[in-house]
Design a protein around this motif. Structure first.
Motif, mmCIF file in Angstrom:
data_model
loop_
_atom_site.group_PDB
_atom_site.id
_atom_site.type_symbol
_atom_site.label_atom_id
_atom_site.label_comp_id
_atom_site.label_asym_id
_atom_site.label_seq_id
_atom_site.Cartn_x
_atom_site.Cartn_y
_atom_site.Cartn_z
ATOM 1 N N MET A 60 0.831 -1.208 0.000
ATOM 2 C CA MET A 60 0.000 0.000 0.000
ATOM 3 C C MET A 60 0.868 1.262 0.000
ATOM 4 O O MET A 60 0.569 2.219 -0.722
ATOM 5 C CB MET A 60 -0.946 0.001 1.195
ATOM 6 N N THR B 73 2.325 1.652 -3.437
ATOM 7 C CA THR B 73 1.284 2.028 -4.399
ATOM 8 C C THR B 73 0.976 3.515 -4.290
ATOM 9 O O THR B 73 0.790 4.195 -5.301
ATOM 10 C CB THR B 73 0.013 1.189 -4.172
ATOM 11 N N ARG B 74 0.954 4.032 -3.061
ATOM 12 C CA ARG B 74 0.751 5.477 -2.878
ATOM 13 C C ARG B 74 1.891 6.264 -3.518
ATOM 14 O O ARG B 74 1.661 7.294 -4.155
ATOM 15 C CB ARG B 74 0.630 5.821 -1.389
#
Length: 128
Positions: free
Chosen positions: A63, A66-67
Motif C-alpha cells: 500500500m 502504491t501510494r
C-alpha cells in the motif's frame, strides 16, 4: 534466541523502516500491532502467526509503495511509477507465499488441467 518481527522482515526481505516510510519507533509500534493482529488467530500455530504478521507487513508495504507510484503518476513520472510497480509485483509474490505459510490463502479449487475436444461436433446449433 527469538527474532523480532522487524529483524525477520529485514533478514528475510531486506525491509527496513524507510521502506514503510516510517521512523524507527513508529516502525516498531507498527510491527507490534501486526503481531497483535496475528495473535488473534488462536487456532494458528506460532509459525503461522509469524507468517501472518509478515503478510500484514507486506500488505502495508504494498500500500505504501502504491501510494508512491500514484504520486509519481500524478506528476507525470511514468518511468519511476513503472519501477515502483515492478517492485510491488515482487512484494505481491512474497505476500502470496506468506499468506500460504500462514494458512490464509484460499484452497486451490481449480479442476486441474482441461483438454480441448480434438474432434468437436459442429451442427447448425453450435459446437458440442
Amino acid at each position: 534466541m527469538a527474532l523480532s518481527l522487524t529483524a525477520r522482515l529485514e533478514a528475510r526481505y531486506g525491509l527496513t523502516a524507510e521502506d514503510f516510510e516510517l521512523e524507527g519507533d513508529q516502525y516498531r509500534d507498527r510491527a507490534a500491532l501486526w503481531q497483535e493482529l496475528a495473535a488473534e488467530r488462536e487456532a494458528a500455530t506460532e509459525p503461522q502467526r509469524t507468517a501472518h504478521a509478515q503478510a500484514l507487513a507486506l500488505t502495508a508495504l504494498i500500500m505504501a509503495q502504491t501510494r508512491r507510484a500514484d504520486k509519481f503518476r500524478a506528476e507525470g513520472d511514468i518511468t519511476t511509477e513503472r519501477d515502483i510497480l515492478g517492485r510491488v509485483a515482487i512484494f505481491q509474490g512474497w505476500l502470496t507465499a506468506a499468506e500460504r505459510d500462514a494458512g490464509l490463502a484460499p484452497p486451490d479449487t481449480s479442476p486441474g488441467p482441461r483438454h480441448a475436444n480434438p474432434n468437436p461436433t459442429v451442427d447448425p446449433w453450435g459446437l458440442r
